[in-house]
Design an enzyme around this catalytic site. Structure first.
Site, PDB file in Angstrom:
ATOM      1  N   GLN A 146     -17.088 -26.383  -5.618  1.00 35.30           N
ATOM      2  CA  GLN A 146     -18.198 -26.502  -4.683  1.00 35.30           C
ATOM      3  C   GLN A 146     -17.753 -26.055  -3.295  1.00 35.30           C
ATOM      4  O   GLN A 146     -16.820 -26.598  -2.720  1.00 35.30           O
ATOM      5  CB  GLN A 146     -18.681 -27.959  -4.627  1.00 35.30           C
ATOM      6  CG  GLN A 146     -19.221 -28.483  -5.951  1.00 35.30           C
ATOM      7  CD  GLN A 146     -19.510 -29.982  -5.897  1.00 35.30           C
ATOM      8  OE1 GLN A 146     -18.603 -30.792  -5.747  1.00 35.30           O
ATOM      9  NE2 GLN A 146     -20.771 -30.346  -6.033  1.00 35.30           N
ATOM     10  N   HIS A 166     -22.450 -27.868   5.073  1.00 35.07           N
ATOM     11  CA  HIS A 166     -21.230 -27.958   4.275  1.00 35.07           C
ATOM     12  C   HIS A 166     -20.930 -29.414   3.917  1.00 35.07           C
ATOM     13  O   HIS A 166     -20.958 -30.288   4.781  1.00 35.07           O
ATOM     14  CB  HIS A 166     -20.065 -27.354   5.060  1.00 35.07           C
ATOM     15  CG  HIS A 166     -18.785 -27.296   4.307  1.00 35.07           C
ATOM     16  ND1 HIS A 166     -18.568 -26.414   3.269  1.00 35.07           N
ATOM     17  CD2 HIS A 166     -17.638 -28.016   4.426  1.00 35.07           C
ATOM     18  CE1 HIS A 166     -17.347 -26.576   2.800  1.00 35.07           C
ATOM     19  NE2 HIS A 166     -16.758 -27.548   3.468  1.00 35.07           N
ATOM     20  N   GLU A 168     -14.203 -29.730  -3.903  1.00 36.04           N
ATOM     21  CA  GLU A 168     -15.187 -29.312  -2.891  1.00 36.04           C
ATOM     22  C   GLU A 168     -14.453 -28.890  -1.633  1.00 36.04           C
ATOM     23  O   GLU A 168     -13.439 -29.498  -1.261  1.00 36.04           O
ATOM     24  CB  GLU A 168     -16.156 -30.462  -2.595  1.00 36.04           C
ATOM     25  CG  GLU A 168     -17.350 -30.081  -1.724  1.00 36.04           C
ATOM     26  CD  GLU A 168     -17.080 -30.235  -0.239  1.00 36.04           C
ATOM     27  OE1 GLU A 168     -17.809 -29.614   0.573  1.00 36.04           O
ATOM     28  OE2 GLU A 168     -16.136 -30.972   0.117  1.00 36.04           O
ATOM     29  N   SER A 169     -14.905 -27.825  -0.999  1.00 29.59           N
ATOM     30  CA  SER A 169     -14.331 -27.318   0.246  1.00 29.59           C
ATOM     31  C   SER A 169     -12.859 -26.960   0.048  1.00 29.59           C
ATOM     32  O   SER A 169     -12.536 -26.101  -0.768  1.00 29.59           O
ATOM     33  CB  SER A 169     -14.526 -28.350   1.359  1.00 29.59           C
ATOM     34  OG  SER A 169     -14.236 -27.784   2.632  1.00 29.59           O
ATOM     35  N   ALA A 170     -11.950 -27.635   0.776  1.00 33.54           N
ATOM     36  CA  ALA A 170     -10.527 -27.353   0.601  1.00 33.54           C
ATOM     37  C   ALA A 170     -10.075 -27.661  -0.826  1.00 33.54           C
ATOM     38  O   ALA A 170      -9.184 -26.994  -1.363  1.00 33.54           O
ATOM     39  CB  ALA A 170      -9.703 -28.161   1.603  1.00 33.54           C
TER      40      ALA A 170
END
Length: 392
Positions: free
Chosen positions: A68, A258, A40-42
């Site tokens: 994600q 986010h 997820e994200s990074a």
């Protein structure tokens, strides 16, 4: 730094961990041919970079993946801005002019303090470090590797997702005027990209200008830039590259910020969430999370989120088709809402919006001379430089 050290060392570490799984997962009954990578994200953007590692020639060592909200800040100028960031770090660690050897001899406490100082001292609304082109493992931004066909075809199934309001929590509060917006762009893009910066300002026009798509506040302008440039268009380039092999999800449960989709991803009915007042749960959230998790675990087990989904559930997990990619907007997108699941057309990841950011990446890479030889991607924003690979 590229000559003395190992850029993108974290990506090498990830691949080493995946190699360890390949070597030893059978000892606990695992199947090395059925490894799933989730992020997820990074974490999602690191998987994105693994897919293009060494121009797509490296086996990523997983057969399916869930990404994600893949997020990262585009960086280009290896010999300029990125090298200066490294020099700033060495100075903060007491190693000015002494390079990587000095850093390797420094204590972890010194390195931690220098890292914190480097990040906090960066321009507000920017990320000082992150995955970036290095002329080796990561040859150029992932969107350009996808566009030029230099990515792995080994994984066979993906889930890509984004939330409805990706950029809200990342908008810097100090950008209040058009002039400050312009200054902000100069902190993100190299000095040789004036034409690219002008194109970005035209794409996201000044507040209350005569342009029909102009914004009523500077915050809305910055947010639109961040939404597309750092989040949504990563989903677009991934889904297009792996067309016919992916399922696309939009998480729309308010506040849909986010990382809020991590809540249903890891929700546990026995977990006390009273300490999270900023994330109010919808009635029956446990049932929703059960269905949500069934899609993810079904994908991990079979490569298809429908095979083991929870249909006898409130709300039920509906049939989720592969992403439709025949027009400007993706179709067959699973929308997670307060009343359950539905299929929608995703207006946020339109091809016409994200082609612009591919052109930004191509233009900046070409102008800097950082394009891999034989893999130069043309940009509609600026002519391709004659020496597009001179600094590669």
């Amino acid at each position: 730094m590229e000559k003395q050290g190992l850029p993108n060392a974290g990506l090498f570490d990830q691949h080493a961990a995946l190699r360890w799984i390949q070597d030893y997962i059978s000892l606990v009954g695992g199947d090395k041919a059925q490894v799933s990578a989730w992020g997820e994200s990074a974490g999602a953007s690191s998987i994105q970079h693994q897919l293009v590692a060494f121009g797509g020639t490296q086996d990523p060592l997983f057969s399916k993946a869930v990404l994600q909200s893949p997020a990262f800040q585009l960086m280009f100028d290896r010999k300029g801005m990125m090298e200066q960031t490294f020099q700033n770090f060495t100075a903060l660690a007491g190693c000015a002019g002494q390079g990587v050897a000095c850093l390797r001899a420094a204590s972890s406490e010194v390195l931690d303090q220098a890292s914190a100082a480097l990040i906090s001292g960066g321009p507000e609304g920017t990320f000082t470090v992150g995955p970036a082109p290095d002329g080796n493992m990561i040859r150029q931004p992932p969107s350009l590797e996808f566009a030029s066909g230099h990515y792995t075809r080994i994984p066979t199934s993906f889930i890509f997702s984004h939330v409805a309001d990706e950029a809200e929590i990342f908008v810097p509060p100090n950008i209040l005027t058009d002039a400050q917006f312009s200054t902000y762009l100069t902190t993100r893009f190299p000095p040789y990209t004036a034409a690219i910066i002008a194109a970005i300002e035209a794409r996201y026009p000044p507040v209350m200008s005569s342009t029909p798509s102009s914004y009523t506040t500077e915050r809305a302008r910055v947010k639109a830039l961040l939404d597309e440039g750092s989040f949504l268009c990563n989903v677009r380039s991934l889904s297009t590259a792996y067309s016919g092999q992916n399922y696309l999800l939009r998480y729309s449960i308010p506040p849909a910020l986010h990382a809020t989709d991590l809540l249903p991803t890891f929700y546990n009915l026995n977990l006390n969430l009273s300490s999270l007042p900023s994330l109010p749960l919808i009635p029956g959230f446990g049932g929703f999370a059960t269905a949500y998790q069934s899609y993810l675990t079904s994908h991990a087990r079979s490569g298809n989120p429908n095979t083991f989904k929870r249909t006898l559930n409130v709300p039920p997990a509906i049939t989720w088709p592969k992403t439709g990619d025949s027009g400007d907007a993706f179709t067959g997108v699973l929308d997670a809402t307060t009343v359950g699941f539905r299929l929608v057309t995703d207006e946020q990841t339109r091809r016409s919006r994200c082609d612009f950011w591919r052109d930004v990446a191509a233009g900046v890479t070409s102008l800097g001379g950082y394009a891999p030889p034989g893999s130069v991607v043309d940009s509609a924003l600026v002519p391709t430089a004659e020496n597009a690979s001179v600094n590669y």
